[in-house]
Design a protein around this motif. Sequence first.
Motif, PDB file in Angstrom:
ATOM      1  N   SER A   1     -53.197 -36.084  29.526  1.00 36.60           N
ATOM      2  CA  SER A   1     -52.904 -35.073  30.543  1.00 36.60           C
ATOM      3  C   SER A   1     -52.132 -35.679  31.710  1.00 36.60           C
TER       4      SER A   1
ATOM      5  N   GLU B   1     -39.900 -34.834  35.037  1.00 31.01           N
ATOM      6  CA  GLU B   1     -38.546 -35.331  34.813  1.00 31.01           C
ATOM      7  C   GLU B   1     -37.681 -34.261  34.144  1.00 31.01           C
ATOM      8  N   ASP B   2     -36.394 -34.270  34.489  1.00 29.32           N
ATOM      9  CA  ASP B   2     -35.474 -33.259  33.957  1.00 29.32           C
ATOM     10  C   ASP B   2     -34.962 -33.593  32.562  1.00 29.32           C
TER      11      ASP B   2
ATOM     12  N   ARG C   1     -37.649 -35.896  23.427  1.00 29.03           N
ATOM     13  CA  ARG C   1     -38.976 -35.461  22.979  1.00 29.03           C
ATOM     14  C   ARG C   1     -39.927 -36.653  22.890  1.00 29.03           C
TER      15      ARG C   1
ATOM     16  N   ARG D   1     -48.614 -36.449  30.550  1.00 26.99           N
ATOM     17  CA  ARG D   1     -47.859 -35.203  30.405  1.00 26.99           C
ATOM     18  C   ARG D   1     -47.367 -34.716  31.770  1.00 26.99           C
ATOM     19  N   THR D   2     -48.270 -34.720  32.754  1.00 26.35           N
ATOM     20  CA  THR D   2     -47.896 -34.283  34.102  1.00 26.35           C
ATOM     21  C   THR D   2     -46.765 -35.141  34.649  1.00 26.35           C
TER      22      THR D   2
ATOM     23  N   LYS E   1     -33.599 -32.127  26.294  1.00 25.54           N
ATOM     24  CA  LYS E   1     -34.585 -33.087  26.791  1.00 25.54           C
ATOM     25  C   LYS E   1     -35.050 -33.986  25.660  1.00 25.54           C
TER      26      LYS E   1
ATOM     27  N   ILE F   1     -44.510 -36.982  32.941  1.00 27.97           N
ATOM     28  CA  ILE F   1     -43.262 -36.828  32.192  1.00 27.97           C
ATOM     29  C   ILE F   1     -42.622 -35.468  32.442  1.00 27.97           C
ATOM     30  N   GLU F   2     -43.437 -34.436  32.574  1.00 23.86           N
ATOM     31  CA  GLU F   2     -42.896 -33.086  32.756  1.00 23.86           C
ATOM     32  C   GLU F   2     -42.211 -32.910  34.114  1.00 23.86           C
TER      33      GLU F   2
ATOM     34  N   GLU G   1     -48.861 -34.234  21.094  1.00 26.06           N
ATOM     35  CA  GLU G   1     -49.960 -35.105  21.499  1.00 26.06           C
ATOM     36  C   GLU G   1     -50.830 -35.401  20.283  1.00 26.06           C
TER      37      GLU G   1
ATOM     38  N   ALA H   1     -39.436 -34.410  27.850  1.00 17.99           N
ATOM     39  CA  ALA H   1     -40.563 -33.476  27.785  1.00 17.99           C
ATOM     40  C   ALA H   1     -41.542 -33.943  26.717  1.00 17.99           C
ATOM     41  N   VAL H   2     -42.819 -33.642  26.917  1.00 17.02           N
ATOM     42  CA  VAL H   2     -43.837 -33.968  25.922  1.00 17.02           C
ATOM     43  C   VAL H   2     -43.769 -32.939  24.802  1.00 17.02           C
TER      44      VAL H   2
END
Length: 212
Positions: free
Chosen positions: A17, A26-27, A5, A20-21, A3, A23-24, A34, A30-31
């Motif tokens: 937050s 997506e396959d 970064r 992050r929600t 993934k 982006i997370e 921060e 990833a975050v």
Amino acid sequence: MMKKRVLLVDDHKIVRSGLRTLIELEDDMAVAGEAASGLEAIQLVRKNDYDVVVLDISMPDKNGVDTLRDLQRIRPELPVLILSGFAQEQYALNLIRSGCRGYLSKDADPDEIIKALRVILAGRRYLSLELADLLASELTHPSDKRLHETLSEREFQVFFKLASGKSPTEIADELFLSVKTVSTYRARVLEKMNLKTNADLTYYAIKNELIS
């Protein structure tokens, strides 16, 4: 598949937050970090590897304009997407010139934010329809530029700091320039913008919502 970064840089935890929600979900990304300030972002980038940075403009201790400059110096290959509360016409052209790979306002559609990240991660610039229009307008009607859009990258940095109340000595320290050089840039900025004093610069910046 590894993934990609993402480093999120924004002084508002609720914004980080939400991103992050988003982006997370997506396959392929990833975050991975921060930061709540520009200084914290610089520290993280020095210590860790990221594939893209999502950066706010208005932050304590080091604004996004300065943070972008430092990131360009430390990790010139690291792409940056500006995600700001300021409208695109206020900052986008100057920051694209300064090296960011894309600029979106925070009220952009979530799908567009993900699309922008993928385009940037693929090694290209992301231009929203609004930003593409701004660039086209600049090419076809250069005389229609707003005053701050006529400044070079360095002139814009000096303008922004003067408008924010920084002294030439402080600016010289932050930009690793001599005070004399800063004074030269100040004179150029005032001449290009047809203004006379630092107070005029601050008034212009507030009126055009470049600072609050």
